[in-house]
Design a protein around this motif. Structure first.
Motif, PDB file in Angstrom:
ATOM      1  N   ARG A 121      28.888  92.540  16.577  1.00 15.32           N
ATOM      2  CA  ARG A 121      29.049  92.681  15.132  1.00 15.32           C
ATOM      3  C   ARG A 121      27.692  92.723  14.433  1.00 15.32           C
ATOM      4  N   TYR A 122      27.613  93.492  13.352  1.00 19.51           N
ATOM      5  CA  TYR A 122      26.415  93.617  12.533  1.00 19.51           C
ATOM      6  C   TYR A 122      25.186  93.960  13.385  1.00 19.51           C
ATOM      7  N   ALA A 123      25.390  94.921  14.277  1.00 15.34           N
ATOM      8  CA  ALA A 123      24.319  95.307  15.194  1.00 15.34           C
ATOM      9  C   ALA A 123      23.115  95.878  14.457  1.00 15.34           C
ATOM     10  N   ASP A 124      23.352  96.473  13.285  1.00 19.71           N
ATOM     11  CA  ASP A 124      22.244  97.077  12.536  1.00 19.71           C
ATOM     12  C   ASP A 124      21.336  96.040  11.881  1.00 19.71           C
ATOM     13  N   ASP A 125      21.739  94.771  11.911  1.00 18.72           N
ATOM     14  CA  ASP A 125      20.887  93.713  11.369  1.00 18.72           C
ATOM     15  C   ASP A 125      19.965  93.105  12.431  1.00 18.72           C
ATOM     16  N   LEU A 126      20.105  93.545  13.682  1.00 20.32           N
ATOM     17  CA  LEU A 126      19.367  92.940  14.789  1.00 20.32           C
ATOM     18  C   LEU A 126      18.119  93.742  15.143  1.00 20.32           C
ATOM     19  N   SER A 127      17.090  93.027  15.586  1.00 23.51           N
ATOM     20  CA  SER A 127      15.912  93.682  16.162  1.00 23.51           C
ATOM     21  C   SER A 127      16.279  94.172  17.552  1.00 23.51           C
ATOM     22  N   ILE A 128      15.397  94.919  18.181  1.00 20.88           N
ATOM     23  CA  ILE A 128      15.671  95.405  19.529  1.00 20.88           C
ATOM     24  C   ILE A 128      15.823  94.230  20.500  1.00 20.88           C
ATOM     25  N   SER A 129      15.059  93.170  20.300  1.00 17.80           N
ATOM     26  CA  SER A 129      15.178  91.980  21.160  1.00 17.80           C
ATOM     27  C   SER A 129      16.505  91.288  20.920  1.00 17.80           C
ATOM     28  N   GLY A 130      16.886  91.142  19.645  1.00 22.65           N
ATOM     29  CA  GLY A 130      18.150  90.497  19.327  1.00 22.65           C
ATOM     30  C   GLY A 130      19.334  91.289  19.851  1.00 22.65           C
ATOM     31  N   LEU A 131      19.256  92.616  19.753  1.00 22.46           N
ATOM     32  CA  LEU A 131      20.329  93.462  20.259  1.00 22.46           C
ATOM     33  C   LEU A 131      20.452  93.328  21.771  1.00 22.46           C
ATOM     34  N   SER A 132      19.309  93.330  22.445  1.00 18.92           N
ATOM     35  CA  SER A 132      19.308  93.197  23.904  1.00 18.92           C
ATOM     36  C   SER A 132      19.932  91.873  24.334  1.00 18.92           C
ATOM     37  N   ASN A 133      19.568  90.798  23.644  1.00 19.39           N
ATOM     38  CA  ASN A 133      20.127  89.477  23.980  1.00 19.39           C
ATOM     39  C   ASN A 133      21.626  89.427  23.754  1.00 19.39           C
ATOM     40  N   ARG A 134      22.089  90.008  22.649  1.00 19.93           N
ATOM     41  CA  ARG A 134      23.521  89.985  22.354  1.00 19.93           C
ATOM     42  C   ARG A 134      24.299  90.803  23.379  1.00 19.93           C
ATOM     43  N   PHE A 135      23.750  91.949  23.792  1.00 19.30           N
ATOM     44  CA  PHE A 135      24.416  92.744  24.817  1.00 19.30           C
ATOM     45  C   PHE A 135      24.570  91.944  26.100  1.00 19.30           C
ATOM     46  N   LYS A 136      23.516  91.242  26.485  1.00 16.41           N
ATOM     47  CA  LYS A 136      23.568  90.456  27.725  1.00 16.41           C
ATOM     48  C   LYS A 136      24.568  89.316  27.602  1.00 16.41           C
ATOM     49  N   GLU A 137      24.647  88.705  26.433  1.00 19.11           N
ATOM     50  CA  GLU A 137      25.586  87.601  26.229  1.00 19.11           C
ATOM     51  C   GLU A 137      27.035  88.068  26.372  1.00 19.11           C
ATOM     52  N   VAL A 138      27.384  89.152  25.690  1.00 20.59           N
ATOM     53  CA  VAL A 138      28.780  89.597  25.734  1.00 20.59           C
ATOM     54  C   VAL A 138      29.130  90.177  27.105  1.00 20.59           C
ATOM     55  N   ALA A 139      28.167  90.824  27.762  1.00 20.45           N
ATOM     56  CA  ALA A 139      28.435  91.365  29.097  1.00 20.45           C
ATOM     57  C   ALA A 139      28.680  90.240  30.092  1.00 20.45           C
ATOM     58  N   THR A 140      27.885  89.173  30.007  1.00 20.96           N
ATOM     59  CA  THR A 140      28.071  88.016  30.889  1.00 20.96           C
ATOM     60  C   THR A 140      29.412  87.351  30.624  1.00 20.96           C
ATOM     61  N   ALA A 141      29.779  87.214  29.360  1.00 24.73           N
ATOM     62  CA  ALA A 141      31.061  86.605  29.012  1.00 24.73           C
ATOM     63  C   ALA A 141      32.225  87.430  29.553  1.00 24.73           C
ATOM     64  N   CYS A 142      32.103  88.749  29.508  1.00 27.80           N
ATOM     65  CA  CYS A 142      33.145  89.623  30.056  1.00 27.80           C
ATOM     66  C   CYS A 142      33.291  89.412  31.553  1.00 27.80           C
ATOM     67  N   ARG A 143      32.182  89.378  32.255  1.00 32.47           N
ATOM     68  CA  ARG A 143      32.232  89.239  33.712  1.00 32.47           C
ATOM     69  C   ARG A 143      32.686  87.843  34.135  1.00 32.47           C
TER      70      ARG A 143
END
Length: 459
Positions: free
Chosen positions: A339-361
């Motif tokens: 959510r609100y991906a356009d408010d994130l820096s490239i580092s913040g976006l990368s971290n959020r992607f890793k968090e949700v991907a780990t939660a999925c797995r």
């Protein structure tokens, strides 16, 4: 007996058995599949013990015991689909009278939501009752709703050939309709012969307009024997994915455009990220996929027509970008939304992607962010698998989805008659033509390529 002992006995008599219900995980979840029963009837349990595990459409959970005691009653088995907030089991003291709770449970009818009947409406009801309750053996062998039975009889359909999607595998009306939609055109006599003699059409029909006649049917004894194959029920998640993919293609006008973007810039940035990681300047591993998604967000801000939901006679425009990312797991494909991906820096976006991907797995993702309605646009990356081109399927009601392909060298004019092989990353945009025109979609896809080729990173 002294006064204290009398009081203690009185308080003990007030203790009541505890009913454990199927939790509601997320607003969109209506039922769950029992994947494992850890405590059966008669087993002792302690507070915090895992009673059973279950899965929603795309996530797994554990339910723990709220108190000490013994499992006095278990209402469902492994593999059963249970409506949320339905009674799962009763925990109490050995020998405790729970007849009032059992009667309350047996009075509850679990409907499929489609073939339902009430005395007020007089409409048909597709239902199951407590699976532990004694039921007529004949009815068990005829696990089919009255409406489904009526339609099957009308169309001379052999119900043994139909797979049930209702509770406990019950055949409901929509199962018969689906079977009939896939059955070849047959004459009335052929339908009757097929049902009564267990015969099936195998080649082309010789009747009018290719319809199958009774003479065109072949006995099932000539078909494959059970030794030639085995059947395995698909998971609840695969059912959800199958329904979503089919609905997406059936209910939209999808078209895909393919385009390559010069990947030299993001490959250089990737080298820079690795160097900064090694030097301790950066503590997050920003991937090529993170960079592509960052470029997509920038393009979406410039093309608001794409950052939308198409709702038949309405188009919903979003002020923020809620980006979905396809994640491959052992249980199937999941699409969590940041959510609100356009408010994130490239580092913040990368971290959020890793968090949700780990939660999925790990199976502990919040079901609410797996809903297609939660996202405004989705990215699916198959580049790591070496895929050069593919057609992603839209997560309706979103207007489009981007497929990211592998990087391959392609000849490019560098100017002054000089040509060289330059790495290009493939981009495949599938869009709903009801929501977007071809020109708009093409310009958006080109803008993604421009953003990739001119990407600037600020950690």
């Amino acid at each position: 007996m002294n006064t204290f002992a009398t009081l203690l006995c009185f308080l003990k008599s007030l203790e009541m058995a505890i009913v454990v219900i199927m939790p509601k995980q997320g607003q969109s979840v209506e039922s769950c599949i029992i994947t494992e029963i850890n405590k059966n009837a008669g087993d002792e349990v302690a507070t915090g013990d895992v009673l059973f595990t279950y899965e929603t459409d795309k996530a797994s959970f554990e339910e723990t015991s709220p108190s000490d005691g013994v499992v006095l009653k278990l209402f469902f088995n492994e593999g059963d689909e249970v409506p949320v907030l339905e009674n799962m089991m009763i925990i109490g003291e050995p020998g405790e009278d729970i007849s009032y709770l059992i009667k309350k449970k047996e009075d509850v009818i679990l409907t499929s939501g489609e073939d339902s009947q009430t005395p007020e409406t007089g409409q048909e009801h597709d239902s199951t009752i407590d699976i532990k309750k004694d039921i007529n053996t004949e009815n068990l062998s005829l696990n089919i709703s009255p409406r489904a039975r009526k339609l099957a009889d009308k169309e001379s359909t052999d119900t043994k050939l139909i797979s049930g999607s209702g509770p406990n595998g019950r055949i409901i009306e929509k199962d018969v309709i689906l079977f009939l939609s896939n059955r070849p055109k047959m004459t009335p006599l052929a339908k009757r012969v097929a049902a009564e003699q267990s015969k099936q059409p195998v080649s082309g029909g010789t009747g009018l307009a290719g319809a199958y006649r009774a003479a065109d049917l072949v006995s099932t004894e000539y078909s494959l024997s059970e030794k030639d194959y085995f059947d395995r029920k698909i998971s609840n998640m695969r059912k959800i994915i199958a329904r979503a993919m089919h609905a997406s293609l059936q209910n939209s006008a999808q078209l895909t455009h393919h385009l390559g973007a010069d990947a030299r810039r993001i490959l250089e940035l990737r080298k820079q990220v690795k160097a900064d990681n090694d030097a301790g300047i950066l503590n997050v591993n920003i991937t090529l996929n993170d960079m592509v998604c960052f470029a997509v967000i920038k393009a979406l801000k410039k093309f608001p027509e794409v950052n939308t939901h198409f709702l038949d006679d309405t188009k919903r425009y979003f002020n923020k970008v809620h980006l979905g990312l396809a994640v491959d797991t052992d249980r199937g494909l999941m699409v969590p939304v940041v959510r609100y991906a356009d408010d994130l820096s490239i580092s913040g976006l990368s971290n959020r992607f890793k968090e949700v991907a780990t939660a999925c797995r790990n199976g502990n993702i919040n079901p609410d962010i797996l809903s297609p309605e939660a996202g405004t646009f989705t990215v699916s990356n198959l580049g790591n698998y070496g895929v050069e081109m593919f057609t992603p399927v839209i997560n309706l009601p979103q207007s489009a989805i981007l497929g990211v392909n592998t990087i391959i060298p392609r000849p490019k004019d560098l100017g002054n008659g000089v040509y060289a092989f330059v790495p290009h990353i493939g981009l495949s945009l599938t869009y709903d033509h009801r929501s977007l025109d071809g020109g708009e979609a093409t310009r958006f896809l080109k803008q993604i390529a421009i953003e990739i080729e001119n990407l600037e990173l600020t950690y």
